[in-house]
Design a protein around this motif. Structure first.
Motif, PDB file in Angstrom:
ATOM      1  N   TYR A 117      37.537  38.337  63.805  1.00 60.15           N
ATOM      2  CA  TYR A 117      36.167  38.737  64.154  1.00 60.15           C
ATOM      3  C   TYR A 117      35.242  37.522  64.082  1.00 60.15           C
ATOM      4  N   THR A 118      35.389  36.745  63.025  1.00 58.62           N
ATOM      5  CA  THR A 118      34.556  35.543  62.901  1.00 58.62           C
ATOM      6  C   THR A 118      34.811  34.589  64.052  1.00 58.62           C
ATOM      7  N   ASP A 119      36.066  34.424  64.454  1.00 56.46           N
ATOM      8  CA  ASP A 119      36.391  33.570  65.598  1.00 56.46           C
ATOM      9  C   ASP A 119      35.683  34.060  66.859  1.00 56.46           C
ATOM     10  N   GLN A 120      35.780  35.368  67.124  1.00 48.84           N
ATOM     11  CA  GLN A 120      35.262  35.906  68.384  1.00 48.84           C
ATOM     12  C   GLN A 120      33.744  35.822  68.452  1.00 48.84           C
ATOM     13  N   PHE A 121      33.060  36.124  67.374  1.00 47.31           N
ATOM     14  CA  PHE A 121      31.602  36.122  67.463  1.00 47.31           C
ATOM     15  C   PHE A 121      31.001  34.742  67.194  1.00 47.31           C
ATOM     16  N   THR A 122      31.782  33.847  66.651  1.00 50.02           N
ATOM     17  CA  THR A 122      31.380  32.438  66.695  1.00 50.02           C
ATOM     18  C   THR A 122      31.376  31.976  68.143  1.00 50.02           C
ATOM     19  N   LEU A 123      32.413  32.355  68.887  1.00 55.35           N
ATOM     20  CA  LEU A 123      32.457  32.022  70.311  1.00 55.35           C
ATOM     21  C   LEU A 123      31.322  32.713  71.070  1.00 55.35           C
ATOM     22  N   TYR A 124      31.040  33.962  70.729  1.00 58.67           N
ATOM     23  CA  TYR A 124      29.948  34.693  71.390  1.00 58.67           C
ATOM     24  C   TYR A 124      28.632  33.922  71.258  1.00 58.67           C
ATOM     25  N   PHE A 125      28.309  33.481  70.051  1.00 55.21           N
ATOM     26  CA  PHE A 125      27.051  32.760  69.861  1.00 55.21           C
ATOM     27  C   PHE A 125      27.137  31.322  70.360  1.00 55.21           C
ATOM     28  N   ALA A 126      28.321  30.744  70.354  1.00 55.09           N
ATOM     29  CA  ALA A 126      28.479  29.415  70.953  1.00 55.09           C
ATOM     30  C   ALA A 126      28.225  29.485  72.458  1.00 55.09           C
ATOM     31  N   LEU A 173      42.028  36.090  77.711  1.00 56.69           N
ATOM     32  CA  LEU A 173      43.224  36.199  78.527  1.00 56.69           C
ATOM     33  C   LEU A 173      44.292  35.207  78.058  1.00 56.69           C
ATOM     34  N   PHE A 174      43.874  33.994  77.741  1.00 57.89           N
ATOM     35  CA  PHE A 174      44.835  33.008  77.243  1.00 57.89           C
ATOM     36  C   PHE A 174      45.455  33.476  75.927  1.00 57.89           C
ATOM     37  N   ASP A 175      44.628  33.989  75.030  1.00 53.25           N
ATOM     38  CA  ASP A 175      45.152  34.436  73.733  1.00 53.25           C
ATOM     39  C   ASP A 175      46.038  35.662  73.894  1.00 53.25           C
ATOM     40  N   GLU A 201      40.649  19.764  60.723  1.00 54.08           N
ATOM     41  CA  GLU A 201      41.775  19.271  59.949  1.00 54.08           C
ATOM     42  C   GLU A 201      43.079  19.958  60.327  1.00 54.08           C
ATOM     43  N   GLU A 202      43.010  21.241  60.661  1.00 55.49           N
ATOM     44  CA  GLU A 202      44.204  21.999  61.011  1.00 55.49           C
ATOM     45  C   GLU A 202      44.190  22.327  62.505  1.00 55.49           C
ATOM     46  N   PRO A 203      45.376  22.382  63.129  1.00 61.10           N
ATOM     47  CA  PRO A 203      45.409  22.766  64.544  1.00 61.10           C
ATOM     48  C   PRO A 203      44.960  24.215  64.718  1.00 61.10           C
ATOM     49  N   LEU A 204      44.415  24.518  65.880  1.00 55.44           N
ATOM     50  CA  LEU A 204      43.959  25.861  66.214  1.00 55.44           C
ATOM     51  C   LEU A 204      45.024  26.556  67.049  1.00 55.44           C
ATOM     52  N   LEU A 205      45.176  27.860  66.856  1.00 56.64           N
ATOM     53  CA  LEU A 205      46.199  28.611  67.579  1.00 56.64           C
ATOM     54  C   LEU A 205      45.638  29.463  68.703  1.00 56.64           C
ATOM     55  N   TYR A 206      44.325  29.706  68.680  1.00 56.00           N
ATOM     56  CA  TYR A 206      43.748  30.637  69.651  1.00 56.00           C
ATOM     57  C   TYR A 206      42.564  30.001  70.369  1.00 56.00           C
TER      58      TYR A 206
END
Length: 607
Positions: free
Chosen positions: A135-144, A452-454, A472-477
């Protein structure tokens, strides 16, 4: 989903509509005007349908969960409109998972939910999703997406500032900080943009090579659009009269001076450019405020900027909505207070969230409010119609948002728990275009590029580490990526995301519409084709390969692939067709089935 055909609207109003608008305005190209004009016709259709003769109040059988349902179903009942049935558990699981987390459920999650007999399982699922890192990932993207801070913006926002701003948004979403506080921090940020995260919102408004007034004007429009829901850029160039009569009634009555006085709130802000290297290849801003200032019409004659010449002044601040003036000399602080305390701030925010979940706003488009067409007690003159479809609901949502300390999560929880959100996208009976604005069924939407990619990665179990500078860490999504320049080290992923309309937060807008190119790309592109191959039987690396190697029966394999890709079991007809038509080795037909499922509409769309 496509809007009503532009041709039908032009047939009714004629070409005078376009002639009345400004044909030379680069910010209002024909496509943007056409969309707004089509929307105006949809509003007229809705108004005419609601007042038609012979309508008979009906009682809906759909249960009401909260005041959202009271208003939505109450309006339908009063106007003799029947809602769709509630959506199935499988469709609801996929829909709410994508909307709240940007990701489809795993087959294990789907089985657990579908087998759950708890009557409250939908509400419990919502709480689990709202509490998840996804959820944090998705709505960080929403506001980004809303604030568009990208490291590709001239040379003024580097990776440091970009990453810092992204972490600022993650903290806001993750802790559910009050949105009015976050907006205030962006408007009033001071200090080094490489050290002060919200300062990068201001840097994103910088107009390279133009007079300082153009930067103030751009920031004003960005704030009115993203925080208040209405454009003001038009009247930064001209008074509203003789330009906007067919587009926005409220703007026709506004003047350049009113706009300049709103921009004047920024006129005491210093933007000092600081070089990060000896060759000035990367610059950043340092923000401070001074004790004097005002909006002057005087600009450098050698760099007048793209807007027509200004006149008069200097102008002191006065807010365009209500004429409010600063109470102290700290004009940016005053502007933040005035913006976030104005009721329009709350109404625009809840309407943006509604549009995100329902595909149409209560006021639509959600970034183009016409403030003269919102009051049922003071309707606009013909041929205009009210822009807001459910004015009482909009006011209740704004109250709810304010009463819950400007919590984004509280509004999302309220909306997705409503049965208005949980209606099926299938409609029994004759569908009328006006029903769209009643929200009589759920309107499907194409998955966003990142979604769609995820979904592609999750369904095939091919999550790929993406290495991003500053992390620092790779992202998966893909919905974890901090801006559209990433992942800059993987051109194939960039190509996929760009093909599906991600845009670049600068010159190319995000485009959610499906295209033939996307259809062909999904059928033939390496991201889809290679992930569907059940190759390397000795060491399978994806779901098709693992299923091919498993001891599961062919029927069990088909059922799991449908669950993993479409979040539902196959129908008896689908199952029979697959088992009857499978060809080649087990590896071959499983790969073919995976490819086919990835190209189904119910994979590409969120129903």
């Amino acid at each position: 989903m496509q809007r009503l055909a532009f041709a039908s609207f032009m047939a009714m109003l004629g070409t005078s509509v376009l002639a009345a608008s400004d044909p030379g305005c680069p910010q209002y190209p024909a496509s943007a005007r056409a969309e707004l004009q089509t929307q105006l016709q949809l509003e007229r259709d809705f108004a005419q349908f609601a007042t038609r003769a012979g309508k008979k109040p009906v009682r809906s059988a759909v249960k009401r969960n909260n005041f959202v349902d009271d208003q939505i179903f109450g309006k339908m009942e009063a106007d003799d409109v029947s809602p769709a049935a509630l959506t199935s558990d499988a469709e609801f699981l996929r829909r709410v998972s994508i909307d709240l987390t940007g990701r489809i459920p795993t087959p294990e999650e789907a089985v657990a939910f579908l087998n759950d007999t708890d009557a409250a399982k939908r509400a419990k699922l919502i709480e689990r999703l709202l509490g998840s890192p996804a959820y944090t990932d998705q709505f960080t993207l929403y506001f980004a997406n809303k604030f568009e801070v990208t490291s590709a913006y001239y040379s003024y926002i580097g990776l440091t500032g970009r990453t810092l701003f992204h972490k600022f948004l993650r903290d806001f979403v993750g802790r559910d900080r009050p949105f009015n506080q976050v907006a205030t921090e962006m408007i009033t940020a001071s200090g080094d943009a490489d050290l002060v995260a919200p300062a990068n919102f201001l840097s994103r408004g910088w107009q390279e090579g133009d007079p300082m007034q153009d930067t103030w004007d751009t920031l004003t429009d960005r704030i009115t659009v993203r925080m208040l829901g209405f454009k003001t850029e038009c009247i930064s160039c001209h008074n509203g009269r003789a330009h906007l009569e067919q587009i926005n009634l409220w703007l026709t009555r506004r003047t350049r001076e009113e706009f300049w006085r709103t921009s004047a709130f920024f006129s005491r802000m210093n933007m000092t450019r600081i070089s990060t290297d000896a060759f000035n290849q990367r610059l950043r801003f340092f923000y401070t405020d001074r004790d004097s200032g005002g909006y002057s019409a005087s600009v450098n004659v050698n760099a007048p900027g793209p807007r027509p010449a200004r006149s008069g002044g200097p102008y002191e601040p006065r807010f365009i909505l209500n004429g409010e003036e600063p109470q102290t000399g700290e004009w940016r602080q005053e502007f933040a207070r005035i913006v976030t305390s104005n009721r329009q701030f709350a109404k625009a925010t809840v309407n943006y969230l509604w549009a995100y979940l329902f595909n149409y706003g209560l006021v639509d488009p959600p970034d183009a409010w016409d403030l003269s067409r919102l009051d049922p007690q003071n309707p606009p003159p013909a041929p205009w119609a009210l822009q807001v479809t459910h004015p009482e609901l909009l006011e209740q949502l704004a109250d709810y948002f304010i009463d819950n300390n400007y919590s984004i999560k509280s509004v999302l929880r309220l909306l997705v728990n409503s049965n208005a959100y949980q209606l099926s996208s299938k409609y029994e009976g004759k569908w009328e275009p006006a029903y769209t604005r009643y929200f009589a069924k759920h309107i499907p939407r194409r998955l966003a590029a990142e979604e769609l990619f995820d979904a592609l990665a999750i369904s095939t179990q091919t999550e790929t580490p993406m290495f991003v500078p500053g992390f620092e860490e790779p992202l998966l999504y893909a919905n974890q990526l901090p801006d559209p320049t990433e992942p800059r080290s993987d051109s194939l992923i960039l190509e996929f995301l760009n093909t599906f309309g991600r845009g670049d937060w600068w010159n190319n807008r995000r485009d959610p519409q499906p295209t033939i190119l996307q259809l062909l790309y999904n059928m033939n592109g390496g991201q889809t084709v290679l992930r569907s191959f059940a190759s390397n039987p000795n060491s399978p690396t994806n779901r098709p390969g693992r299923l091919a190697q498993s001891r599961m029966s062919d029927e069990e394999v088909v059922r799991e692939m449908f669950l993993a890709t479409l979040t539902r079991y196959p129908t008896d007809q689908e199952l029979g067709t697959v088992l009857r038509m499978k060809q080649g080795t087990r590896l071959d037909w499983i790969s073919d089935l995976q490819w086919a499922l990835l190209n189904k509409l119910d994979f590409i769309f969120n129903y």
